[in-house]
Design a protein around this motif. Structure first.
Motif, PDB file in Angstrom:
ATOM      1  N   ARG A  58       0.838  -1.199   0.000  1.00 30.63           N
ATOM      2  CA  ARG A  58       0.000   0.000   0.000  1.00 30.63           C
ATOM      3  C   ARG A  58       0.875   1.252   0.000  1.00 30.63           C
ATOM      4  O   ARG A  58       1.995   1.253   0.508  1.00 30.63           O
ATOM      5  N   HIS A  80      -7.007  -0.364  -4.628  1.00 27.14           N
ATOM      6  CA  HIS A  80      -6.846  -0.717  -3.216  1.00 27.14           C
ATOM      7  C   HIS A  80      -5.414  -0.590  -2.707  1.00 27.14           C
ATOM      8  O   HIS A  80      -5.050  -1.241  -1.725  1.00 27.14           O
ATOM      9  N   THR A  89      -9.881   2.461  -7.519  1.00 26.18           N
ATOM     10  CA  THR A  89     -10.387   1.869  -6.279  1.00 26.18           C
ATOM     11  C   THR A  89     -11.858   2.220  -6.149  1.00 26.18           C
ATOM     12  O   THR A  89     -12.198   3.405  -6.088  1.00 26.18           O
TER      13      THR A  89
END
Length: 285
Positions: free
Chosen positions: A62, A93, A145
């Motif tokens: 991330r 994501h 996302t």
């Protein structure tokens, strides 16, 4: 509890390619996130630029802004398009936006942005982001996302709590102690429930680290000048609270995990990418 890694952008770096190598190693060693801090009047690299490079060099990890000085981005629609573009480059994501109003007045004065209106600027920007994430801002670029990258907010003020409870996924503290978590998270949880939110806000915090034979000196060189604006006492507190041994790191990880932290971001103070492997080794990974 997940463990992320923060890039040493506040330290005395000279080769930006090191940040990409940090991220590659962090992904390979299993860290959950790579985080970038933000400060204008310092050599700290611009966060969205760094994360664009990191996104292209990694696949899973991330990407976190921890935390972005959002009110300095006064063209809100342009900022929203930058975020949507990064979201697409990273893939779904991966991007998580940590936003804050900021508290260094000189960053705002130099930028020609009214310091006393930074909170209102942040709220307005978040409204534009919300519209853009829902394809209502005229950009015609839906997010990669679904629903857009999750928003986290820094700070402990009533306004910060409101932002988390009404617009956010959780709270992201650039630095916070376990004591801070114990005192603040119940207030946040009460506001979250009062606004009809279910489950719980995600709690992400950070701690400074350096590891190896010159760890203490690396911390002194990086943190002392970086926090000098806040006074000698604050700078010394930052130096003293940094984690500089495997035992300190494992003890801190256990303590944060036991007190409601969902992700701990360990922020480097030595620019050597080898710090990533030393940290993973210290964690027993």
């Amino acid at each position: 509890m997940e463990i992320g890694i923060g890039l040493p952008g506040h330290a005395l770096w000279s080769d930006g390619r090191q940040f990409v190598e940090w991220a590659r190693r962090a992904e390979a060693r299993g860290f959950s996130s790579v985080a970038v801090s933000d400060r204008l009047l310092w050599s700290t690299p611009e966060p969205l630029t760094v994360l664009s490079a990191v996104a292209a060099a990694t696949h899973r990890i991330r990407l976190v802004t921890s935390v972005l000085l959002a009110p300095l981005h006064t063209n809100h629609l342009l900022f929203a398009k930058s975020i949507l573009t990064l979201d697409h480059i990273a893939g779904p994501h991966r991007l998580q936006l940590g936003l804050a109003a900021g508290f260094r007045q000189d960053d705002f004065t130099t930028s020609g942005v009214e310091y006393t209106r930074r909170g209102a600027q942040l709220d307005a920007l978040v409204g534009v982001l919300h519209d853009a994430f829902n394809d209502r801002a005229g950009i015609n670029l839906p997010p990669a996302t679904p629903g857009g990258p999750p928003l986290f907010f820094g700070g402990t003020s009533a306004a910060s709590i409101r932002r988390v409870a009404t617009r956010g996924t959780g709270w992201l503290a650039g630095t916070a102690s376990v004591k801070d978590l114990i005192e603040f998270v119940p207030r946040l949880s009460d506001a979250w429930t009062a606004h009809g939110r279910v489950d719980s806000p995600r709690v992400v915090t950070a701690a400074m680290f350096a590891i190896g034979p010159d760890a203490k000196e690396a911390v002194r060189r990086a943190i002392g000048p970086y926090y000098a604006f806040a006074g000698e006492e604050w700078a010394q507190y930052g130096i003293d609270s940094a984690l500089t041994s495997p035992d300190q790191i494992t003890a801190a990880v256990a303590e944060f995990a036991q007190n409601g932290c969902d992700e701990l971001i360990l922020t480097g103070n030595n620019t050597d990418p080898g710090q990533v492997d030393l940290l993973a080794d210290a964690l027993g990974w």
